[in-house]
Design a protein around this motif. Sequence first.
Motif, short mmCIF file in Angstrom:
data_model
loop_
_atom_site.label_atom_id
_atom_site.label_comp_id
_atom_site.label_asym_id
_atom_site.label_seq_id
_atom_site.Cartn_x
_atom_site.Cartn_y
_atom_site.Cartn_z
N PRO A 93 0.80 -1.24 0.00
CA PRO A 93 0.00 0.00 0.00
C PRO A 93 0.83 1.28 0.00
O PRO A 93 0.46 2.26 -0.65
CB PRO A 93 -0.83 -0.12 1.28
CG PRO A 93 -0.11 -1.12 2.13
CD PRO A 93 0.56 -2.05 1.19
N TYR A 94 1.96 1.29 0.69
CA TYR A 94 2.73 2.55 0.80
C TYR A 94 3.25 2.99 -0.56
O TYR A 94 3.06 4.12 -0.98
CB TYR A 94 3.90 2.37 1.77
CG TYR A 94 4.76 3.61 1.88
CD1 TYR A 94 4.33 4.73 2.59
CD2 TYR A 94 5.99 3.67 1.22
CE1 TYR A 94 5.10 5.89 2.65
CE2 TYR A 94 6.77 4.81 1.27
CZ TYR A 94 6.32 5.92 2.00
OH TYR A 94 7.09 7.06 2.05
N ARG A 97 0.57 4.15 -3.00
CA ARG A 97 0.05 5.52 -2.74
C ARG A 97 1.00 6.59 -3.26
O ARG A 97 0.59 7.75 -3.46
CB ARG A 97 -0.17 5.71 -1.23
CG ARG A 97 -1.46 5.08 -0.73
CD ARG A 97 -1.85 5.65 0.63
NE ARG A 97 -0.82 5.43 1.64
CZ ARG A 97 -0.75 4.37 2.42
NH1 ARG A 97 -1.67 3.43 2.32
NH2 ARG A 97 0.20 4.25 3.31
N GLN A 98 2.27 6.25 -3.47
CA GLN A 98 3.23 7.26 -3.96
C GLN A 98 3.10 7.50 -5.45
O GLN A 98 3.67 8.45 -5.99
CB GLN A 98 4.68 6.80 -3.68
CG GLN A 98 4.96 6.40 -2.24
CD GLN A 98 4.50 7.45 -1.25
OE1 GLN A 98 4.90 8.62 -1.36
NE2 GLN A 98 3.70 7.05 -0.29
N VAL A 102 -2.97 7.89 -8.06
CA VAL A 102 -3.52 6.70 -7.39
C VAL A 102 -3.92 7.07 -5.97
O VAL A 102 -3.06 7.43 -5.15
CB VAL A 102 -2.50 5.54 -7.38
CG1 VAL A 102 -3.06 4.35 -6.61
CG2 VAL A 102 -2.13 5.14 -8.79
N GLY A 103 -5.22 7.03 -5.66
CA GLY A 103 -5.71 7.38 -4.34
C GLY A 103 -5.87 6.16 -3.45
O GLY A 103 -5.68 5.01 -3.88
N GLN A 104 -6.26 6.43 -2.20
CA GLN A 104 -6.37 5.36 -1.21
C GLN A 104 -7.43 4.32 -1.63
O GLN A 104 -7.23 3.13 -1.47
CB GLN A 104 -6.73 5.96 0.15
CG GLN A 104 -6.80 4.93 1.27
CD GLN A 104 -5.44 4.26 1.52
OE1 GLN A 104 -4.43 4.95 1.61
NE2 GLN A 104 -5.42 2.93 1.59
N ARG A 105 -8.55 4.81 -2.18
CA ARG A 105 -9.60 3.87 -2.57
C ARG A 105 -9.12 2.92 -3.67
O ARG A 105 -9.37 1.72 -3.63
CB ARG A 105 -10.83 4.66 -3.05
CG ARG A 105 -12.01 3.76 -3.36
CD ARG A 105 -13.20 4.57 -3.83
NE ARG A 105 -14.29 3.70 -4.21
CZ ARG A 105 -15.37 4.09 -4.85
NH1 ARG A 105 -15.51 5.37 -5.18
NH2 ARG A 105 -16.32 3.24 -5.17
N THR A 106 -8.39 3.49 -4.65
CA THR A 106 -7.83 2.65 -5.73
C THR A 106 -6.85 1.63 -5.17
O THR A 106 -6.83 0.46 -5.58
CB THR A 106 -7.14 3.53 -6.78
OG1 THR A 106 -8.10 4.43 -7.33
CG2 THR A 106 -6.54 2.68 -7.89
N VAL A 107 -6.02 2.08 -4.22
CA VAL A 107 -5.04 1.16 -3.60
C VAL A 107 -5.76 0.01 -2.92
O VAL A 107 -5.40 -1.16 -3.11
CB VAL A 107 -4.17 1.93 -2.59
CG1 VAL A 107 -3.36 0.94 -1.73
CG2 VAL A 107 -3.24 2.90 -3.30
N ASP A 108 -6.79 0.33 -2.15
CA ASP A 108 -7.53 -0.72 -1.44
C ASP A 108 -8.17 -1.71 -2.41
O ASP A 108 -8.10 -2.93 -2.24
CB ASP A 108 -8.60 -0.10 -0.54
CG ASP A 108 -8.00 0.70 0.61
OD1 ASP A 108 -6.81 0.48 0.91
OD2 ASP A 108 -8.73 1.52 1.21
#
Length: 724
Positions: A93-94, A97-98, A102-108
């Motif tokens: 995830p880290y 996110r960089q 790419v936002g948090q929702r896309t990462v999840d």
Amino acid sequence: MSDGVRRVGRAERELVARGTRLNDAVRHLVADHRGAVEAVRTALAPIHDAEVKRELDAIPVARLQDVTEGRLRVGHVQEGGLRTVGAVLEAGPYRLRQIPGVGQRTVDQMLAAARRLAEAVQETVAVHIDVDRPEPSTTALVRALNVLVEAGPDARRAVAKATALAERLEPLLADAAPAAGRFRMLLAGREKKARALAAVTDIRALLEEAERAELPELFAQASVDLLRGPSDDIAAWVDFELRSAEYYSLLAEISGRSPDAAAAQGFLPDEIAERVRSQDLDDSHRRVSLRGYQAFGARFALAQRKVILGDEMGLGKTIQAIAALAHLAAEGQSHFMVVCPASVLVNWTREIEARSALRVMVLHGPDRHDAFADWKGRGGVGVTTFDALRGFPAPGGGEVGMLVVDEAHSVKNPKAKRSQAVALWAERCERALFMSGTPMENRVMEFRNLVGMLDPGVAESLGEGDALAGSVAFRKAVAPVYLRRNQEDVLTELPSLQQTDEWEELSASDEEAYREAVRAGNFMAMRRAAYQRPEKSAKLDRLREIVQEAGENGQKTVVFSYFRDVLGVVEEALTTGSPNGLPVFGPLTGSVPAARRQQIVDDFAGAPGPAVLLAQIQAAGVGLNMQAASTVVICEPQIKPTIEHQAVARAHRMGQVRPVHVHRLLATGGVDERLVRILQEKTRLFDAYARRSSVAEATPDAVDVSDTELARRIVEEEQARLGL
């Protein structure tokens, strides 16, 4: 002192002590087996994880869109350099996110989708053990498996019996605890004393039962076998080479990564599959373990009583039949009959002897009627040919526990006398198992004729359109009597090379040609005598069957022989005597220029559908790649084992997408049998060891025996045996 205490003396205390010792042996055995299984899982884990990573690293990140039904955008992630699902999981995830955009929702969402794919790969990925490239990790796995393979089915049976015994013995020992000592009994209350005395009585009965069944000895031997590891790495690898199917079977069972259940059960309707699954399968008369789909096949034959087993070649139809016979023998059935072509009669007798404790009798040849009378009186498995069966009286109802008919497509013509004889026996036997690796879906009339011998009702319901309606409709219509599985559906850990020695009994004409060669002291003529009279050649008949079955399964075949004239005989038999007219390429011989040889191989590989390539084993064994072939036939055993290894390696090599089946044609009682025995005794294990050293690979002749000495020895032995 109370009456209860007086009844507990030294004999009772010793009885409890004996029960405790037996229970300790049971616990140690179960722990030893659990430890051996855990050692396999521990060795398997890093190999499996590496395979999973390799798979995930090959899946493009765009596949994550499929998992999320197109809701996930992966363009920014790809631009960020993460191009595979494996890379996404490794990034975490880290790092995700960089990535710009790419936002948090896309990462999840992306990680959730990637994990779902990873779980699917975890379940389905197959581990292949590369015997030609042993690594520390695969060596550890082979050694761990070797312990359980060497311990064999006896250890598994011992563990099952130990577990069942412990369930009965441990509660009794707990109740009998006060009786283990005089003062403990004195301090126990009335109810505990009564329970202890009753438990002692039950322990005595249980110990007597265990001793009658010789369980203490069985448990002790199983523990010894489970604690005895291989002498070294090479010994384990050699054993793996010699019986890889048993290793893969055990690996599939322990890993839990079994093939798709529906495929393993032949896509049978649920009600039939459930009935088959609930069928018991006794293994007490069997000497080998079964893969899951093989156990299902044996259960199918038992539960449905009269069936056709149509598994693809190489899936072990013979061992499934033997498993069914062994179960019926354990239930008290005494008489069984196997009917097969003469070309596989010897193979059947050897397989039954090697893989079961059943008595086997050959009902063939001039003494067959005497043998039949002996079989009828003493029981066992009679093994006979289609033609010989016609001369035996059909059994009375219930007399024969099971009739097994191998190569059952041979009796598809209802007007043939052999078909009529088989039909009569099938009608009179309680159970009948027809076996054929030839696909029947597109031959409805022939298939109806076979089914009619087993279940006239199903046969009448089959119309010409059933197969044309598609395999699902066809399988549903024939499900009560027909089970077929394909390799790709059921072999998850696919053995890449399967070798079968095809033992043939020489015909009278073959024998005559052989005696002439022995009388002349001509070793090379002895080796090819089985092909000198093609019209009556047992080996040639078997070769035709193998080529035909491979062709009907869409497979290409390479036929090797040391002798050019043998290849000429084979070519003539396949081009003029084959009803299917498979294209035949070659022969590749020493006189064919190298460039032309490669062109022949390329033409063979490029031929659409099945085909046959004929090759002289010395000329084609080196430098040519024949991985288009998945069936290899070796017409006679070679003097140098390395010649066979090199020839097989032409087909079995990187790029081969199907397993390779090697059939070595051998004749009983003569030069082939002596040659095989001498080579096994003197060189097989040594060769398998030596091939793992660079020195041996540089100098293959170092592990072969002297041609001249071997020939002289065999000629002299055969002249003495035949009185010549």
